[in-house]
Design a protein around this motif. Structure first.
Motif, PDB file in Angstrom:
ATOM      1  N   LYS A  95       0.882  -1.171   0.000  1.00  0.00           N
ATOM      2  CA  LYS A  95       0.000   0.000   0.000  1.00  0.00           C
ATOM      3  C   LYS A  95       0.913   1.212   0.000  1.00  0.00           C
ATOM      4  CE  LYS A  95      -3.973   2.095   1.718  1.00  0.00           C
ATOM      5  NZ  LYS A  95      -4.755   2.630   0.665  1.00  0.00           N
ATOM      6  N   GLY A  96       0.745   2.069  -1.006  1.00  0.00           N
ATOM      7  CA  GLY A  96       1.629   3.208  -1.161  1.00  0.00           C
ATOM      8  C   GLY A  96       1.025   4.505  -0.682  1.00  0.00           C
ATOM      9  N   THR A  97       1.885   5.373  -0.176  1.00  0.00           N
ATOM     10  CA  THR A  97       1.515   6.715   0.265  1.00  0.00           C
ATOM     11  C   THR A  97       2.471   7.709  -0.388  1.00  0.00           C
ATOM     12  OG1 THR A  97       0.867   5.805   2.406  1.00  0.00           O
ATOM     13  CG2 THR A  97       1.152   8.183   2.290  1.00  0.00           C
ATOM     14  N   VAL A  98       1.939   8.842  -0.812  1.00  0.00           N
ATOM     15  CA  VAL A  98       2.740   9.877  -1.460  1.00  0.00           C
ATOM     16  C   VAL A  98       3.007  11.014  -0.476  1.00  0.00           C
ATOM     17  CG1 VAL A  98       2.809  11.553  -3.349  1.00  0.00           C
ATOM     18  CG2 VAL A  98       1.645   9.343  -3.671  1.00  0.00           C
ATOM     19  N   HIS A  99       4.278  11.394  -0.358  1.00  0.00           N
ATOM     20  CA  HIS A  99       4.668  12.584   0.402  1.00  0.00           C
ATOM     21  C   HIS A  99       5.318  13.532  -0.601  1.00  0.00           C
ATOM     22  CE1 HIS A  99       3.738  10.452   4.045  1.00  0.00           C
ATOM     23  NE2 HIS A  99       4.664   9.545   3.814  1.00  0.00           N
ATOM     24  N   GLU A 100       4.609  14.585  -0.948  1.00  0.00           N
ATOM     25  CA  GLU A 100       5.079  15.486  -1.998  1.00  0.00           C
ATOM     26  C   GLU A 100       6.174  16.432  -1.534  1.00  0.00           C
ATOM     27  OE1 GLU A 100       2.380  17.013  -5.061  1.00  0.00           O
ATOM     28  OE2 GLU A 100       0.810  16.350  -3.656  1.00  0.00           O
ATOM     29  N   PHE A 101       6.930  16.914  -2.516  1.00  0.00           N
ATOM     30  CA  PHE A 101       7.952  17.925  -2.319  1.00  0.00           C
ATOM     31  C   PHE A 101       7.358  19.072  -1.501  1.00  0.00           C
ATOM     32  CE2 PHE A 101      10.156  21.792  -3.512  1.00  0.00           C
ATOM     33  CZ  PHE A 101      11.477  21.415  -3.527  1.00  0.00           C
ATOM     34  N   GLY A 102       8.076  19.498  -0.481  1.00  0.00           N
ATOM     35  CA  GLY A 102       7.633  20.614   0.338  1.00  0.00           C
ATOM     36  C   GLY A 102       6.872  20.232   1.594  1.00  0.00           C
ATOM     37  N   THR A 103       6.434  18.967   1.697  1.00  0.00           N
ATOM     38  CA  THR A 103       5.738  18.554   2.915  1.00  0.00           C
ATOM     39  C   THR A 103       6.761  18.202   3.994  1.00  0.00           C
ATOM     40  OG1 THR A 103       5.637  16.219   2.274  1.00  0.00           O
ATOM     41  CG2 THR A 103       3.772  17.638   1.605  1.00  0.00           C
ATOM     42  N   LYS A 104       6.327  18.189   5.224  1.00  0.00           N
ATOM     43  CA  LYS A 104       7.218  17.844   6.338  1.00  0.00           C
ATOM     44  C   LYS A 104       7.763  16.425   6.180  1.00  0.00           C
ATOM     45  CE  LYS A 104       7.422  17.462  11.404  1.00  0.00           C
ATOM     46  NZ  LYS A 104       8.682  16.801  11.313  1.00  0.00           N
ATOM     47  N   GLN A 105       6.895  15.479   5.806  1.00  0.00           N
ATOM     48  CA  GLN A 105       7.335  14.092   5.644  1.00  0.00           C
ATOM     49  C   GLN A 105       8.423  13.977   4.581  1.00  0.00           C
ATOM     50  OE1 GLN A 105       4.156  15.166   5.427  1.00  0.00           O
ATOM     51  NE2 GLN A 105       2.798  13.866   6.622  1.00  0.00           N
ATOM     52  N   TYR A 106       8.225  14.678   3.471  1.00  0.00           N
ATOM     53  CA  TYR A 106       9.221  14.674   2.396  1.00  0.00           C
ATOM     54  C   TYR A 106      10.548  15.243   2.899  1.00  0.00           C
ATOM     55  CZ  TYR A 106      11.617  16.032  -1.899  1.00  0.00           C
ATOM     56  OH  TYR A 106      12.550  16.197  -2.882  1.00  0.00           O
ATOM     57  N   THR A 107      10.487  16.399   3.510  1.00  0.00           N
ATOM     58  CA  THR A 107      11.697  17.077   3.983  1.00  0.00           C
ATOM     59  C   THR A 107      12.405  16.284   5.076  1.00  0.00           C
ATOM     60  OG1 THR A 107      10.741  19.201   3.379  1.00  0.00           O
ATOM     61  CG2 THR A 107      12.596  19.255   4.910  1.00  0.00           C
ATOM     62  N   ASP A 108      11.645  15.612   5.949  1.00  0.00           N
ATOM     63  CA  ASP A 108      12.265  14.780   6.983  1.00  0.00           C
ATOM     64  C   ASP A 108      13.060  13.630   6.368  1.00  0.00           C
ATOM     65  OD1 ASP A 108      11.199  16.386   8.960  1.00  0.00           O
ATOM     66  OD2 ASP A 108       9.613  14.968   9.534  1.00  0.00           O
ATOM     67  N   LEU A 109      12.550  13.051   5.282  1.00  0.00           N
ATOM     68  CA  LEU A 109      13.224  11.922   4.633  1.00  0.00           C
ATOM     69  C   LEU A 109      14.334  12.361   3.682  1.00  0.00           C
ATOM     70  CD1 LEU A 109      10.090   9.740   3.984  1.00  0.00           C
ATOM     71  CD2 LEU A 109      12.013   9.125   5.449  1.00  0.00           C
ATOM     72  N   ILE A 110      14.126  13.497   3.018  1.00  0.00           N
ATOM     73  CA  ILE A 110      15.113  13.972   2.043  1.00  0.00           C
ATOM     74  C   ILE A 110      15.415  15.452   2.291  1.00  0.00           C
ATOM     75  CG2 ILE A 110      15.798  14.029  -0.381  1.00  0.00           C
ATOM     76  CD1 ILE A 110      13.398  12.256  -1.018  1.00  0.00           C
ATOM     77  N   PRO A 111      16.357  15.735   3.157  1.00  0.00           N
ATOM     78  CA  PRO A 111      16.724  17.141   3.353  1.00  0.00           C
ATOM     79  C   PRO A 111      17.316  17.710   2.057  1.00  0.00           C
ATOM     80  CG  PRO A 111      18.163  15.682   4.625  1.00  0.00           C
ATOM     81  CD  PRO A 111      17.139  14.822   3.991  1.00  0.00           C
ATOM     82  N   PRO A 112      17.273  19.024   1.886  1.00  0.00           N
ATOM     83  CA  PRO A 112      17.713  19.641   0.631  1.00  0.00           C
ATOM     84  C   PRO A 112      19.075  19.169   0.118  1.00  0.00           C
ATOM     85  CG  PRO A 112      16.714  21.294   2.028  1.00  0.00           C
ATOM     86  CD  PRO A 112      16.788  20.035   2.842  1.00  0.00           C
ATOM     87  N   GLU A 113      20.032  18.977   0.996  1.00  0.00           N
ATOM     88  CA  GLU A 113      21.370  18.589   0.557  1.00  0.00           C
ATOM     89  C   GLU A 113      21.463  17.153   0.043  1.00  0.00           C
ATOM     90  OE1 GLU A 113      21.115  17.841   4.975  1.00  0.00           O
ATOM     91  OE2 GLU A 113      20.524  19.473   3.652  1.00  0.00           O
ATOM     92  N   LYS A 114      20.424  16.348   0.244  1.00  0.00           N
ATOM     93  CA  LYS A 114      20.443  14.949  -0.194  1.00  0.00           C
ATOM     94  C   LYS A 114      19.510  14.680  -1.376  1.00  0.00           C
ATOM     95  CE  LYS A 114      21.941  12.944   4.100  1.00  0.00           C
ATOM     96  NZ  LYS A 114      21.758  11.888   5.083  1.00  0.00           N
ATOM     97  N   ARG A 115      18.855  15.696  -1.885  1.00  0.00           N
ATOM     98  CA  ARG A 115      17.885  15.504  -2.970  1.00  0.00           C
ATOM     99  C   ARG A 115      18.567  15.253  -4.310  1.00  0.00           C
ATOM    100  NH1 ARG A 115      14.129  20.362  -0.807  1.00  0.00           N
ATOM    101  NH2 ARG A 115      13.543  19.244   1.088  1.00  0.00           N
ATOM    102  N   THR A 116      17.985  14.335  -5.035  1.00  0.00           N
ATOM    103  CA  THR A 116      18.412  14.067  -6.399  1.00  0.00           C
ATOM    104  C   THR A 116      17.782  15.123  -7.308  1.00  0.00           C
ATOM    105  OG1 THR A 116      18.442  11.701  -5.872  1.00  0.00           O
ATOM    106  CG2 THR A 116      18.412  12.299  -8.208  1.00  0.00           C
TER     107      THR A 116
END
Length: 146
Positions: A95-116
């Motif tokens: 079961k998949g869930t989407v955490h979009e760019f700019g959300t807290k969940q997204y930023t917690d998992l991928i801080p700016p310096e680690k983004r592809t």
């Protein structure tokens, strides 16, 4: 012959993390919609949190059917296939869930310096079943790079 488990086994995790390519399949509920299968594979974009939870960094470059389908019904399958070494195919049903760019969940998992470059979302998958089969029909390929 396929084998099934309720969660990832240790040998699956190490093997999955060594793969260079995987596919994501989703489908809408509508009978007139179509199944979407997308290849993924930029190094360092797939993560295993534990035996029942994985995620990947979703990148731009094609449509957003995966995100659309997940928002509608959450169904997702992630498939890995060996292109070198012993033949093997591993599928993660979840079961998949989407955490979009700019959300807290997204930023917690991928801080700016680690983004592809092109990063647009985190696709989180709660795995409820894992299958593994032989993959004898998959030919060998040589990885040439990103």
């Amino acid at each position: 012959m396929a084998n099934f488990w309720e969660q990832l086994q240790p040998e699956h995790i190490s093997w999955i993390l060594a793969q260079k390519l995987f596919w994501v399949a989703t489908s809408p509920l509508s009978l007139d919609g179509h199944i979407n299968v997308s290849p993924k594979g930029v190094a360092g974009t797939f993560y295993v949190i534990n035996e029942r939870k994985v995620w990947y960094e979703d990148l731009t470059g094609s449509g957003i059917e995966t995100i659309f389908h997940l928002r509608e019904n959450g169904r997702i399958t992630v498939m890995f296939s060996a292109f070198e070494g012993p033949p093997r195919i591993v599928r993660l049903f979840g079961k998949g869930t989407v955490h979009e760019f700019g959300t807290k969940q997204y930023t917690d998992l991928i801080p700016p310096e680690k983004r592809t470059p092109g990063s647009r979302a985190v696709i989180m998958v709660d795995v409820y079943q894992v299958s593994s089969s032989c993959g004898y029909a998959v030919p060998f390929y040589s990885y040439q790079g990103e």
